[in-house]
Design an enzyme around this catalytic site. Structure first.
Site, PDB file in Angstrom:
ATOM      1  N   HIS A   1      19.900  13.108  32.195  1.00 33.10           N
ATOM      2  CA  HIS A   1      19.759  13.217  33.646  1.00 33.10           C
ATOM      3  C   HIS A   1      20.775  12.294  34.296  1.00 33.10           C
ATOM      4  O   HIS A   1      21.026  11.184  33.803  1.00 33.10           O
ATOM      5  CB  HIS A   1      18.344  12.817  34.066  1.00 33.10           C
TER       6      HIS A   1
ATOM      7  N   SER B   1      22.939  16.017  41.537  1.00 35.09           N
ATOM      8  CA  SER B   1      21.882  15.739  40.574  1.00 35.09           C
ATOM      9  C   SER B   1      21.984  16.745  39.433  1.00 35.09           C
ATOM     10  O   SER B   1      22.235  17.931  39.677  1.00 35.09           O
ATOM     11  CB  SER B   1      20.508  15.845  41.241  1.00 35.09           C
TER      12      SER B   1
ATOM     13  N   HIS C   1       0.701   7.019  33.192  1.00 36.55           N
ATOM     14  CA  HIS C   1      -0.563   7.571  32.711  1.00 36.55           C
ATOM     15  C   HIS C   1      -0.594   7.703  31.188  1.00 36.55           C
ATOM     16  O   HIS C   1      -1.660   7.910  30.610  1.00 36.55           O
ATOM     17  CB  HIS C   1      -0.839   8.933  33.374  1.00 36.55           C
TER      18      HIS C   1
ATOM     19  N   ASN D   1      22.211  11.288  38.520  1.00 35.07           N
ATOM     20  CA  ASN D   1      22.113  11.547  39.947  1.00 35.07           C
ATOM     21  C   ASN D   1      22.926  10.491  40.683  1.00 35.07           C
ATOM     22  O   ASN D   1      22.860   9.314  40.336  1.00 35.07           O
ATOM     23  CB  ASN D   1      20.645  11.507  40.394  1.00 35.07           C
ATOM     24  N   VAL D   2      23.709  10.900  41.654  1.00 37.53           N
ATOM     25  CA  VAL D   2      24.373   9.970  42.568  1.00 37.53           C
ATOM     26  C   VAL D   2      24.204  10.518  43.976  1.00 37.53           C
ATOM     27  O   VAL D   2      24.385  11.711  44.219  1.00 37.53           O
ATOM     28  CB  VAL D   2      25.865   9.774  42.228  1.00 37.53           C
TER      29      VAL D   2
ATOM     30  N   GLY E   1      13.129  20.731  51.388  1.00 39.38           N
ATOM     31  CA  GLY E   1      14.355  21.164  50.716  1.00 39.38           C
ATOM     32  C   GLY E   1      14.179  22.504  50.007  1.00 39.38           C
ATOM     33  O   GLY E   1      13.126  23.132  50.037  1.00 39.38           O
ATOM     34  N   ARG E   2      15.244  22.908  49.323  1.00 45.53           N
ATOM     35  CA  ARG E   2      15.267  24.205  48.646  1.00 45.53           C
ATOM     36  C   ARG E   2      14.599  24.074  47.284  1.00 45.53           C
ATOM     37  O   ARG E   2      15.126  23.446  46.372  1.00 45.53           O
ATOM     38  CB  ARG E   2      16.714  24.674  48.497  1.00 45.53           C
TER      39      ARG E   2
ATOM     40  N   HIS F   1      24.454   3.239  26.484  1.00 44.31           N
ATOM     41  CA  HIS F   1      24.278   2.006  27.248  1.00 44.31           C
ATOM     42  C   HIS F   1      25.584   1.226  27.383  1.00 44.31           C
ATOM     43  O   HIS F   1      25.798   0.559  28.404  1.00 44.31           O
ATOM     44  CB  HIS F   1      23.193   1.149  26.607  1.00 44.31           C
TER      45      HIS F   1
ATOM     46  N   HIS G   1      19.342  20.390  29.419  1.00 42.73           N
ATOM     47  CA  HIS G   1      18.402  20.555  28.310  1.00 42.73           C
ATOM     48  C   HIS G   1      19.110  21.288  27.174  1.00 42.73           C
ATOM     49  O   HIS G   1      19.366  22.492  27.263  1.00 42.73           O
ATOM     50  CB  HIS G   1      17.182  21.364  28.759  1.00 42.73           C
TER      51      HIS G   1
END
Length: 309
Positions: free
Chosen positions: A113, A99, A182, A115-116, A266-267, A152, A103
């Site tokens: 971002h 992950s 929200h 993640n796999v 988790g950590r 994309h 920035h």
């Protein structure tokens, strides 16, 4: 529980190699090396396993770039992982993934971002289930059509070999997932997102995951190179910090990966590597009419199709 070596070894090897390739490329762009922090969860803790967190802070191009690998085992799947698999509620599990969140320092370079991951669990009847998840999404502060189209396009092309329906499906999933309910507002211009994916079988689903992971640098680095030298001032910096606040809100309120990590013991330092070093909030801030800041809200955050499918 422990997954069979025929599944663990190739997935783990791929993920560790992916982390190395990405951090090497980002370090070359920034000119500063990543700090590598290896960690281990010992027996007796809620989770067992190990990982490697790589972090670059206060670089020339990236104010904070975190990329973590983890491989953990636990006695009980947390609720965030069983929303769509109630038969596995409370089942022992094994999970591994990479992950990252980068920035950038320059407000004209978007945050990204990716993640796999793979999760495997064994139900009470002894039946094992493994599935993949992940994706990538782009969060600009100042919008550029060519950047969104490029990002994309790479996402679409990475998925095309596995079925023409996957990109529009995963693009819609990303639009719906990375949405601050929200505020009734998208986090960025999206990308692709998928979860609980195993419909191509283990080998086919793993191949699709690799295609997404391998496409990340091609999707992001050309945008960094195009925008990193753009001049900016206090106005752009303040808007960047304000929009980073939205990123923090999403990760803490909605993100399943953050919830999974915290709920499963988790950590914490590694789970929260996605947080920006600085962010700000302001009461009812509204952009000036006709400004580039307003354009982000009117032209880029509303859901749209960036490429032909």
């Amino acid at each position: 529980m422990t997954m069979s070596n025929s599944q663990v070894t190739p997935v783990r090897d791929y993920l560790q190699g992916l982390q190395q390739r990405i951090t090497d490329a980002i370090a070359a762009v920034d000119g500063q090396a990543f700090l590598a922090d290896a960690w281990r969860k010992e027996p007796g803790e809620p989770l067992q396993g190990e990982g490697l967190t790589k972090i670059l802070e206060q670089g020339k191009v990236f104010e904070r770039a975190g990329c973590g690998f983890s491989h953990v085992r636990g006695p009980k799947l947390p609720p965030s992982a069983t929303q769509h698999r109630p038969e596995l509620a409370g089942a022992p599990f094994e999970a591994m993934g990479v992950s990252l969140v980068f920035h950038p320092r320059n407000p004209y370079v978007p945050t990204v971002h990716m993640n796999v991951r793979m999760i495997s669990a064994r139900a009470a009847n002894g039946q094992e289930a493994s599935w993949f998840g992940g994706g990538m999404d782009l969060t600009p502060y100042y919008g550029f059509e060519e950047d969104a189209v490029h990002f994309h396009t790479v996402c679409r092309d990475a998925l095309k070999p596995y079925g023409p329906e996957l990109y529009p499906r995963f693009k819609t999933w990303c639009d719906e997932y990375f949405f601050l309910k929200h505020r009734n507002e998208a986090r960025g211009v999206g990308g692709v997102f998928f979860d609980d994916f195993s419909e191509l079988g283990f080998e086919g689903s793993f191949a699709m995951l690799r295609s997404v992971g391998d496409a990340f640098l091609q999707a992001y680095l050309p945008i960094v190179e195009r925008r990193q030298a753009t001049p900016y001032g206090e106005r752009e910096r303040n808007f960047q910090l304000y929009r980073r606040g939205r990123y923090v809100e999403f990760n803490l309120v909605f993100d399943r990966g953050t919830h999974f990590g915290l709920q499963s013991g988790g950590r914490t330092e590694s789970i929260l590597l996605s947080m920006p070093p600085l962010a700000s909030w302001a009461y009812q801030q509204r952009p000036e009419a006709g400004s580039p800041e307003e354009s982000l809200y009117t032209r880029f955050l509303p859901r749209r199709d960036w490429v032909q499918t």
